[in-house]
Design a protein around this motif. Structure first.
Motif, mmCIF file in Angstrom:
data_model
loop_
_atom_site.group_PDB
_atom_site.id
_atom_site.type_symbol
_atom_site.label_atom_id
_atom_site.label_comp_id
_atom_site.label_asym_id
_atom_site.label_seq_id
_atom_site.Cartn_x
_atom_site.Cartn_y
_atom_site.Cartn_z
ATOM 1 N N PRO A 78 0.843 -1.200 0.000
ATOM 2 C CA PRO A 78 0.000 0.000 0.000
ATOM 3 C C PRO A 78 0.880 1.254 0.000
ATOM 4 O O PRO A 78 1.936 1.273 0.646
ATOM 5 C CB PRO A 78 -0.782 -0.121 1.320
ATOM 6 N N ASP A 79 0.467 2.236 -0.718
ATOM 7 C CA ASP A 79 1.149 3.532 -0.762
ATOM 8 C C ASP A 79 2.509 3.480 -1.465
ATOM 9 O O ASP A 79 3.306 4.420 -1.339
ATOM 10 C CB ASP A 79 1.348 4.111 0.657
ATOM 11 N N GLN A 80 2.754 2.420 -2.158
ATOM 12 C CA GLN A 80 4.014 2.304 -2.905
ATOM 13 C C GLN A 80 3.843 3.067 -4.217
ATOM 14 O O GLN A 80 2.890 2.828 -4.952
ATOM 15 C CB GLN A 80 4.247 0.819 -3.135
ATOM 16 N N PRO A 81 4.750 4.000 -4.533
ATOM 17 C CA PRO A 81 4.510 4.833 -5.735
ATOM 18 C C PRO A 81 4.484 4.042 -7.039
ATOM 19 O O PRO A 81 3.660 4.307 -7.905
ATOM 20 C CB PRO A 81 5.691 5.812 -5.738
ATOM 21 N N HIS A 82 5.396 3.078 -7.187
ATOM 22 C CA HIS A 82 5.517 2.388 -8.481
ATOM 23 C C HIS A 82 5.163 0.912 -8.326
ATOM 24 O O HIS A 82 5.588 0.259 -7.370
ATOM 25 C CB HIS A 82 6.947 2.521 -9.006
ATOM 26 N N ARG A 86 12.835 0.793 -10.867
ATOM 27 C CA ARG A 86 14.070 0.095 -10.492
ATOM 28 C C ARG A 86 14.682 0.730 -9.247
ATOM 29 O O ARG A 86 15.132 0.041 -8.336
ATOM 30 C CB ARG A 86 15.084 0.149 -11.644
ATOM 31 N N GLN A 87 14.691 2.066 -9.205
ATOM 32 C CA GLN A 87 15.292 2.747 -8.056
ATOM 33 C C GLN A 87 14.535 2.424 -6.771
ATOM 34 O O GLN A 87 15.139 2.210 -5.716
ATOM 35 C CB GLN A 87 15.297 4.269 -8.300
ATOM 36 N N GLN A 88 13.217 2.376 -6.891
ATOM 37 C CA GLN A 88 12.398 2.022 -5.722
ATOM 38 C C GLN A 88 12.785 0.631 -5.206
ATOM 39 O O GLN A 88 12.873 0.400 -3.995
ATOM 40 C CB GLN A 88 10.928 2.056 -6.124
ATOM 41 N N ALA A 89 13.011 -0.296 -6.130
ATOM 42 C CA ALA A 89 13.393 -1.659 -5.734
ATOM 43 C C ALA A 89 14.789 -1.681 -5.127
ATOM 44 O O ALA A 89 15.046 -2.389 -4.143
ATOM 45 C CB ALA A 89 13.317 -2.594 -6.946
ATOM 46 N N ALA A 145 12.995 3.576 -14.910
ATOM 47 C CA ALA A 145 14.117 3.782 -13.995
ATOM 48 C C ALA A 145 13.644 4.038 -12.564
ATOM 49 O O ALA A 145 14.277 3.595 -11.599
ATOM 50 C CB ALA A 145 14.974 4.953 -14.490
ATOM 51 N N ALA A 146 12.542 4.755 -12.414
ATOM 52 C CA ALA A 146 12.078 5.073 -11.060
ATOM 53 C C ALA A 146 11.635 3.810 -10.324
ATOM 54 O O ALA A 146 11.821 3.676 -9.112
ATOM 55 C CB ALA A 146 10.926 6.078 -11.136
#
Lengths: 424, 424, 424, 424
Positions: D131-135, D150-153, D147-148
């Motif tokens: 929940p509330d995870q942007p991507h 991947r960066q989140q991960a 890319a975003a």
């Protein structure tokens, strides 16, 4: 439903090309002694049922990633199925799953009429527990060690028959997850005796003009043994149960490397092929889109079906059964229905007299070349022309996208949030 | 045969240890409420047939690497089989393969008596062409498109029955390689109709006290389809043919991941389990030594057999069927026969009342632990003591090596040279 | 060779039809923005090597059923290969297998020139014993525990390089059957160390412009473990050995369900894809005709190859490697070469810019539809026109049959009799 | 935790029997030249980590059937893990999964100390959306086209390292479900480039004394291709990333028929074996209890590990990773931990000098018999005595049931209702 104008506009973009391709194919087939109009007529008459559960986004045990505008209930689902039929003209019926789709028969019939659909086989569910259900299916349903649990499962199947009877359905499909996860967990023989006994009770509740379809599956959800693990056990069920008990073949439910088309031939030969769940798979019961992984295998199945069509009593039921985890389910079902039609059309092109001759002469190279000649023909113009003439879309996916159907229904169907565990 | 003194000397090396191990196991089993003597008695009465072809070195399509002192004919083979029985006391009979082992019945009977053996099931061969054979089996035998070829195959099977009748055999095993290498090469249905028709002719030639065993196999030598590809088709054959037609299960002839013990249970339940070809496999029909790859799977098969023993009419035939490419075949067959006995002994140790209780209670953890309790018990002392008491060897391999049997027969059996077998 | 008049006569039968089909396809492709002439030019330049051993009839461990007119030696084989090239114009080179094809280089070169062929990769054989060979490969070759046996295998490979050097070959392919049939038979690590050490010796003998190709295979002839069992081990070999050591991918040498096209992509990405052995399979290393079982899988492999073509240094070798057990090998090799061309042509039709866009947009449905659009196009007119323009046959099989080549060579090549090959 | 009195009482029931069995085994091993005390000492020092998620009931995509008293959070889970360690003395550490187990480090450390546990490898989760995870990870995580995402991960993995650092963990395990469901959905090469780039970023955030473990899996949740599909790709990752990047082998993540023990040997040989997820499987990634389906395979893996123990730097991590769908998870984890110990003890009994000799002499029969001699020894008395001496339970399952632990925790842990989709 999608506005006919949108379909017409989209068709306009492709019509000239289609006509050119269709005419060229007609001339080509004419040189092969085949009348394209006859093929098109058979394709036009062909339909495959859509599973109501297929229009929701599927998932795995790890996660489900919902799409936007997911159907909230069976009425939303019927709307989506109506769109599939509207655009492809290849999916005139829907297969319901109870209790997921439970609703008053009159409401279901009204909605179906509204969207131009009829009802195919009914599907029962004894692989999940429902709220307020007295007995759990954790350790089995029709084959459970406990008589009351078995009875609950039998009663549920009879309830499905009763609802189906009101809807005009003519078949009940039973798939159970009963089995075991450990060697020794169950006694194979006693478990199967219980299964047979319970299934006969369901069969006895069947109207005279109904067929009972039982479905085998190698594994999942049970991971050591499954009570109806293969077509051999499925055949025994059909033999033990009665004339109207037949076997359903799901293309993805077999052992690695299994020759599925041969299983289709065997069940056909002994009068026990009842129907199909079409999909495709690479590893297990992957429930991928039909024809997406091995289109030649799908063709070889249809080669058997066309071979068997000479028998007027041969009439197995055709359904899609897929899990759409990363695509818009409507798009996947449209493309899959067309893939089924494609395999059928290709199989119709096979020169069966020549094939039989090569078989009798033990000329494998020419026999297999004869099959391939059907397969490698690009029959898309036939399918597209059939759709176009039936007021469907020449290219259902582009018409669908042009319609913005998904965005529109998303406005009234709230987004589903949360990670959620996949149920298909 | 091996000089009894050599066996006695070898046994002397191990006897004290065996006695200590046996006594300790007896005390352990007594604590579990099991009488070791009863288990030993059942093991002593158990026998598995040796295949005559198994005493020659096997190979693959790429090469065969002969060993020294290979048997030249069936009489050499019977000598070798006699040694296996002499040392293990677990292999009282031999299964012949015709025409490889064709010889006057009186000579075969005399030799068998000399080496202390009887004759198990007869095996026909319609997967190879023999010199001067009018019709080739290149495109099939019992299911060939040509009636004369089918008749030749039928006649050959009847010839096997006739020879077997003189030898005291009570069963004919049919395995055919018929199938296809290309989609379209054969019509599955017509091919199977021909197979059934021919097999019924063989059945009709069977004496009243004989059993017809048909053997299924997923693939090889046919690589697209095989006419008897799985137990489902094999069951149909047995059903269509007659009461004394039963299915033979070769452990290595199934699809990857198949639950073979469940197939054994199903065939048993419907009275159609006729016998076994024991071996082991990791990839395909590898014909490896029984129990060498997955001993627990072998145990689970015997768990079904012990479960079924309560039915006095249940009496499937037990044979080894292996290809010994890198070992001395006599050693491999001795070890394999003992592995079969081991699985049987372990299965006898299972507390069946407790198992049934855990199954009824849906207690999978204790059910599987109950099976494992049998499996993990080291029953070697029981097997060794049974051999020892029957004048076999406590350790057949060391006794065999001490006897220098191979070197001795190599003096009179000429070395085989040449690459052999290689096809790419 | 076949008389050009026969080819011309056969082509006359098909020429008008071909022209019509080609023109229609050209117009269709033009509507898709594709220039048919460019595709045809690429197809015309494409060739796949024929294996010398492929023109003999293959078999299994159970039997080999010879055809008529089988080649007696490498010179007969080159005649047959010449016919394949003459009719298909798709197989300009032959891959030799030593010692089967051993002969004076000058004689080989003269014959090759006569029949219009060149020499592709050389293949060594250390999976069979040859007469008068001092050390047996029964327990391995390059990885044998005995140093002298390893040296013998190394020396044989160097001999192959030397002969190949005289023939204009630029690559050596090593495939070994080394492995084990029993757990414990070999120490995996020590065995692989020996393999690596020996392979480096072979590599050191390689001319600077040669490539060393090593081939992995899951199993057969070894049935428990194989020293080069998969692409992971093959990659390690190429990494440990040197820049010109690369991996050869035989399509039939993988585990069930393996994604072979992904392996192709991985090896390509890391500069270690050396070449292919094309064939098809349903169960194991079935060595069936390329594209006969799963033509879409073949297309997906070529999709990777076309994707990689943008790199000018990317130039893997393409060979057929099949076993023709039930067909005329010449016919099978012709059809297979054309199937390889077909997959290449279909892959060339894929709209790669659109595909990349759908991939970047996570639009799996349109991405896969884009691939399928290439695959489902019937490119036969392109292949046939390319053949025709190169003075090959429009329909190689009918031209070949019309020529009666097989019957003619059968008059001078004596029939082979005997069961052969049979091992159980 | 369970009252020590209950354990003592349960042990009293078995102690005399255990002593008799242990003494008899000691005498038997002494006759084989093995000191039972040394084996027991090694077993006592051996531990396998428990996965925090393993103490909850697992499920499939079809359903999850909760048990009673299921843990509500990581603190309940640690209680359950503490019981497993208390009774078996074989599971001294727990492997956490973030975000499922996210909590203040001080609270986790306090609870772990209370229940006598330490923390093993950390596990990140980028195969589900939170929940509330942007991507969203619907189309991938470390290899996503965006890319975003991947960066989140990457950031999430770094967060796991940071928490693990406070907990005393020394390793991060990355498993991703990234892949595709359709041919063409992803470009294999570009996807893997993105994966490698992101993984290197995670690696760069690793403390110097940490190991990065990457885990391969053939399929599921992706059903056409998976970015880390096998050990070959996993090896490439470890090679490309750095010295402290190693491969994790989950026993159930391989192709059908794969020789997993050989993969273990290869990774060991090249210094890239990082650790294990133990479980068992019959069909796919079934996550069944370790040793429940093929105990000999587990033994063969431990045979490699014991072989490699001579290298003092060899120290892979050992974890269980199972899904307990039909058993009490505490019981399954206890039995599984003991099965791992059993395989280790059996492997320790193998006479390695004799084995190496038989390998060098190419005596496969004696080599495999030497392995089997270790395997077939019933080492239960050693395991039980080691537990008993460490104040664990002689029979952990009976002690656990006697304690009524589950019923007691069920009183404070509310029942979970509803069908629910399985997440494991």
């Amino acid at each position: 439903m999608i506005n006919d104008t949108i379909i017409a506009q989209d068709n306009d973009r492709f019509h000239a090309t289609l006509k050119a391709d269709y005419d060229a194919l007609g001339e080509h087939l004419d040189r092969r002694g085949i009348d394209i109009a006859q093929i098109k007529a058979k394709v036009s008459n062909y339909g495959v049922a859509v599973p109501s559960w297929g229009v929701g986004t599927g998932g795995t045990r790890f996660a489900r990633f919902p799409g936007s505008g997911e159907p909230r209930d069976i009425f939303d689902k019927l709307d989506d199925c109506g769109v599939i039929q509207q655009l492809t003209r290849a999916t005139p019926s829907v297969s319901l799953h109870i209790p997921w789709d439970k609703a008053p028969a009159s409401d279901l019939l009204a909605k179906a009429e509204e969207v131009g659909l009829t009802f195919d086989a009914m599907n029962s569910n004894t692989f999940q527990d429902q709220p307020d259900q007295p007995h759990s299916y954790k350790y089995g349903s029709l084959s459970h060690t406990d008589a009351a649990t078995r009875q609950q499962a039998v009663d549920h199947n009879i309830e499905c028959i009763e609802l189906g009877g009101q809807l005009g359905s003519k078949a009940l499909t039973i798939w159970v997850g009963d089995g075991s996860n450990f060697p020794g967990q169950t006694n194979f023989t006693r478990q199967f005796e219980r299964y047979l006994d319970a299934t006969k009770q369901v069969y006895n509740a069947l109207p005279d003009d109904w067929t009972l379809l039982t479905e085998h599956k190698m594994y999942e959800p049970a991971f050591y043994s499954t009570v109806v693990q293969d077509w051999g056990t499925n055949l025994l069920i059909a033999q033990q149960t009665g004339d109207r008990a037949k076997c359903l073949v799901d293309l993805g439910h077999h052992a690695p490397n299994a020759n599925v088309e041969m299983i289709v031939a065997r069940l056909t030969q002994f009068g026990k092929l009842g129907g199909f769940h079409f999909n495709d798979s690479k590893y297990g019961d992957d429930d991928l889109d039909t024809g997406s992984i091995d289109p030649y295998r799908l063709f070889l199945v249809f080669n058997e079906l066309v071979e068997a069509e000479v028998n007027p009593d041969f009439n197995p039921m055709h359904m899609l059964d897929q899990s759409h985890n990363v695509t818009d389910p409507i798009e996947s079902l449209m493309v899959s229905a067309m893939e089924v039609q494609r395999a059928y059309a290709q199989a119709l092109l096979v020169d069966r007299a020549a094939l039989a001759g090569f078989q009798d002469d033990n000329d494998p190279l020419m026999a297999t070349t004869t099959l391939k000649h059907g397969f490698r023909t690009d029959v898309e113009p036939i399918l597209a022309m059939a759709r176009c003439e039936a007021r469907g879309a020449i290219c259902p996916v582009t018409a669908y996208r042009a319609s913005q159907y998904r965005a529109k229904v998303a406005q009234k169907r709230p987004a589903i949030t949360g990670a959620g565990g996949g149920i298909v």
